[in-house]
Design a protein around this motif. Structure first.
Motif, mmCIF file in Angstrom:
data_model
loop_
_atom_site.group_PDB
_atom_site.id
_atom_site.type_symbol
_atom_site.label_atom_id
_atom_site.label_comp_id
_atom_site.label_asym_id
_atom_site.label_seq_id
_atom_site.Cartn_x
_atom_site.Cartn_y
_atom_site.Cartn_z
ATOM 1 N N ASN A 112 49.350 33.643 49.679
ATOM 2 C CA ASN A 112 48.920 32.717 48.625
ATOM 3 C C ASN A 112 47.394 32.607 48.558
ATOM 4 O OD1 ASN A 112 51.576 32.212 47.968
ATOM 5 N ND2 ASN A 112 51.692 30.334 49.169
ATOM 6 N N ARG A 113 46.753 32.545 49.712
ATOM 7 C CA ARG A 113 45.292 32.463 49.739
ATOM 8 C C ARG A 113 44.664 33.720 49.146
ATOM 9 N NH1 ARG A 113 44.460 30.013 55.849
ATOM 10 N NH2 ARG A 113 45.005 27.865 55.332
ATOM 11 N N ASN A 114 45.199 34.880 49.505
ATOM 12 C CA ASN A 114 44.698 36.140 48.948
ATOM 13 C C ASN A 114 44.877 36.179 47.447
ATOM 14 O OD1 ASN A 114 43.436 37.715 50.815
ATOM 15 N ND2 ASN A 114 45.289 38.756 51.489
ATOM 16 N N SER A 115 46.039 35.792 46.988
ATOM 17 C CA SER A 115 46.326 35.771 45.560
ATOM 18 C C SER A 115 45.360 34.838 44.834
ATOM 19 C CB SER A 115 47.770 35.333 45.335
ATOM 20 O OG SER A 115 48.048 35.212 43.982
ATOM 21 N N PHE A 116 45.144 33.673 45.387
ATOM 22 C CA PHE A 116 44.222 32.705 44.794
ATOM 23 C C PHE A 116 42.807 33.266 44.740
ATOM 24 C CE2 PHE A 116 41.256 29.145 45.093
ATOM 25 C CZ PHE A 116 41.667 28.364 44.028
ATOM 26 N N ARG A 117 42.366 33.867 45.855
ATOM 27 C CA ARG A 117 41.029 34.466 45.917
ATOM 28 C C ARG A 117 40.869 35.561 44.870
ATOM 29 N NH1 ARG A 117 40.569 33.735 51.415
ATOM 30 N NH2 ARG A 117 42.040 35.411 51.723
#
Length: 130
Positions: A112-117
């Motif tokens: 999720n963090r990667n996707s958000f970034r």
């Protein structure tokens, strides 16, 4: 609890989480839950990459909340041990639940963090070309 109550500065949840909700407090309570008591340097080694100042500040905060006790031995050389109080042991299963949840969900959180970034970077690229 109503949202308005949580926004107040005297909210009990905010007050308690300010003391026990940081990463160092959670780690210290978990470590002391495994061992009856530890000296300062033993606790520092068990926690890992914490500075002496941050360990001291965190222990004082936990002690002021009544979660951790500090026992000073009048020996030469003098030494101090830290352990959980009954309140600390009461808190321990809740912290351990959070630890279990974290371990079970870390991969999803990372994705999720990667996707958000990536979304944020794409948006910034789009804005910079305008």
């Amino acid at each position: 609890m109503k949202t308005e109550d949580r926004l107040k500065s005297d909210c009990p949840v905010r007050s308690i989480l300010n003391g026990i909700g940081n990463k160092w407090s959670i780690l210290i309570v978990d470590i002391l839950g495994n061992i009856e008591s530890l000296r300062f340097n033993e606790l520092s080694k068990a926690v890992g990459d914490i500075s002496q100042k941050m360990l001291t500040v965190t222990l004082r905060s936990l002690e002021s909340d009544g979660v951790v006790y500090r026992k000073m031995y009048s020996e030469i050389p003098p030494h101090v041990e830290y352990g959980l109080t009954s309140l600390g042991y009461d808190l321990l299963p809740h912290i351990r639940s959070l630890i279990v949840w974290s371990k079970e969900n870390i991969e999803t959180i990372k994705i999720n963090r990667n996707s958000f970034r990536n979304k944020k970077l794409k948006k910034e690229d789009t804005l910079s070309t305008i």
